[in-house]
Design a protein around this motif. Structure first.
Motif, short mmCIF file in Angstrom:
data_model
loop_
_atom_site.label_atom_id
_atom_site.label_comp_id
_atom_site.label_asym_id
_atom_site.label_seq_id
_atom_site.Cartn_x
_atom_site.Cartn_y
_atom_site.Cartn_z
N ALA A 42 84.37 -95.38 -58.86
CA ALA A 42 84.62 -96.20 -57.75
C ALA A 42 85.40 -97.30 -57.80
O ALA A 42 86.29 -97.72 -56.75
CB ALA A 42 83.27 -96.71 -57.17
N THR A 43 85.84 -97.83 -58.92
CA THR A 43 86.74 -98.82 -59.04
C THR A 43 87.99 -98.46 -59.65
O THR A 43 89.04 -99.32 -59.74
CB THR A 43 86.21 -100.31 -60.09
N SER A 44 88.21 -97.29 -60.02
CA SER A 44 89.55 -96.82 -60.48
C SER A 44 90.59 -96.48 -59.35
O SER A 44 90.07 -96.16 -58.41
CB SER A 44 89.38 -95.73 -61.72
N LYS A 45 91.73 -95.92 -59.66
CA LYS A 45 92.37 -95.28 -58.76
C LYS A 45 93.12 -93.95 -59.28
O LYS A 45 93.68 -93.37 -58.60
CB LYS A 45 93.92 -96.39 -58.61
N ARG A 46 92.59 -93.52 -60.52
CA ARG A 46 93.02 -92.41 -61.11
C ARG A 46 92.59 -91.10 -60.42
O ARG A 46 91.22 -91.25 -59.90
CB ARG A 46 92.76 -92.43 -62.66
N LYS A 47 93.26 -90.08 -60.65
CA LYS A 47 92.55 -88.62 -60.37
C LYS A 47 91.99 -87.90 -61.41
O LYS A 47 92.35 -88.04 -62.42
CB LYS A 47 93.60 -87.83 -59.68
N TYR A 48 90.84 -87.18 -61.13
CA TYR A 48 90.09 -86.45 -62.27
C TYR A 48 90.08 -84.89 -62.14
O TYR A 48 90.32 -84.45 -60.85
CB TYR A 48 88.62 -87.03 -61.93
N PRO A 49 90.23 -84.59 -63.27
CA PRO A 49 90.13 -83.05 -63.55
C PRO A 49 88.62 -82.50 -63.02
O PRO A 49 87.93 -83.50 -63.00
CB PRO A 49 90.26 -82.73 -64.95
#
Length: 273
Positions: A58-65
């Motif tokens: 919720a606090t990150s901006k990265r995209k996830y596999p």
């Protein structure tokens, strides 16, 4: 005196706001499982979907596999299965933040499981629903997940995995949708019920960017032979050991969640690196 009272009130309010903000931050930084219902237009059914979001999502901006898995009831802590759990969430928490993935568990229906997890007619399902089921994941569920969460949408970062009949349909899905599923985790697959899967694997055009992980226990009847045969098919097709490692055989492993929990950690470590 009045000013002092006002100051005390303001300090008290500020402290309460700090506490609420701090608790909220702790909450959103904790891994969570979001449970919802989703219609399956290909099968005119509804299914429970369980989405594991890593700590800090919720606090990150990265995209996830993203890893799609079958038998969603069996995957996470607090499972609803009588057979036990893979404890996938507990396993993922042992990996660093930059090695985390979103895991989407699709519950089995019980009644339709044998039909949905097989694309071929068998004594357990005269009208197989496997094609419609994998189409649901590829064309309905995946776009739905991609629209809701920050995902890496390409095949390289999209995996599908399952055990037993779930292993069978995972391999089938990867063969049928190589541009959607770049990785397949195939645990104790029920190839015996659908030997046509070998011919399908032999006949499909190789996509050497795909990755396949085969695993089973050494106390599952003829399972090691079924898995070794598929491994040979993939090797003959031209895959290398980087993309298709030698099958993982768990010593004293039986056909159950306890074995798949152990195998999953090795699979995930290979998947994410």
């Amino acid at each position: 005196m009045g000013n002092k009272i006002i100051m005390r009130c303001l300090v008290g309010i500020a402290f309460k706001v700090f506490l609420v903000q701090n608790l909220f931050a702790q909450n959103v930084d904790t891994a969570q499982i979001v449970i919802s219902k989703l219609n399956m237009p290909q099968l005119v059914r509804e299914r429970t979907i369980r989405v594991y979001l890593p700590a800090g999502y919720a606090t990150s901006k990265r995209k996830y596999p993203v890893l799609y898995m079958h038998d969603g009831q069996n995957l996470f802590t607090g499972n609803t299965s009588f057979a036990g759990s893979w404890l996938v969430d507990s396993t993922l928490k042992t990996f660093p933040a930059d090695k985390q993935a979103i895991v989407v568990g699709v519950d089995n229906s019980g009644k339709y499981r044998m039909a949905e997890y097989n694309a071929y007619t068998s004594q357990y399902a005269k009208q197989p629903d496997g094609d419609a089921y994998v189409e649901f994941i590829a064309k309905t569920l995946k776009p739905h997940i991609d629209s809701l969460y920050r995902t890496k949408t390409d095949a390289k970062h999209t995996a599908i995995a399952g055990s037993s009949m779930g292993g069978l349909i995972s391999l089938y899905a990867a063969l049928k949708y190589p541009k959607v599923f770049g990785v397949a985790g195939v645990f104790s697959p029920s190839f015996w019920i659908a030997p046509q899967i070998y011919s399908l694997a032999q006949g499909e055009k190789i996509d050497n960017k795909q990755r396949y992980f085969l695993a089973c226990g050494d106390k599952e009847g003829n399972e090691t032979e079924f898995v070794a045969r598929m491994d040979s098919v993939l090797m003959i097709k031209g895959y290398n050991r980087k993309n298709v490692p030698a099958p993982l055989v768990i010593k004293d492993g039986k056909h159950n969640e306890a074995q798949w929990k152990v195998a999953f950690k090795t699979f995930y470590n290979w998947l994410i690196n």
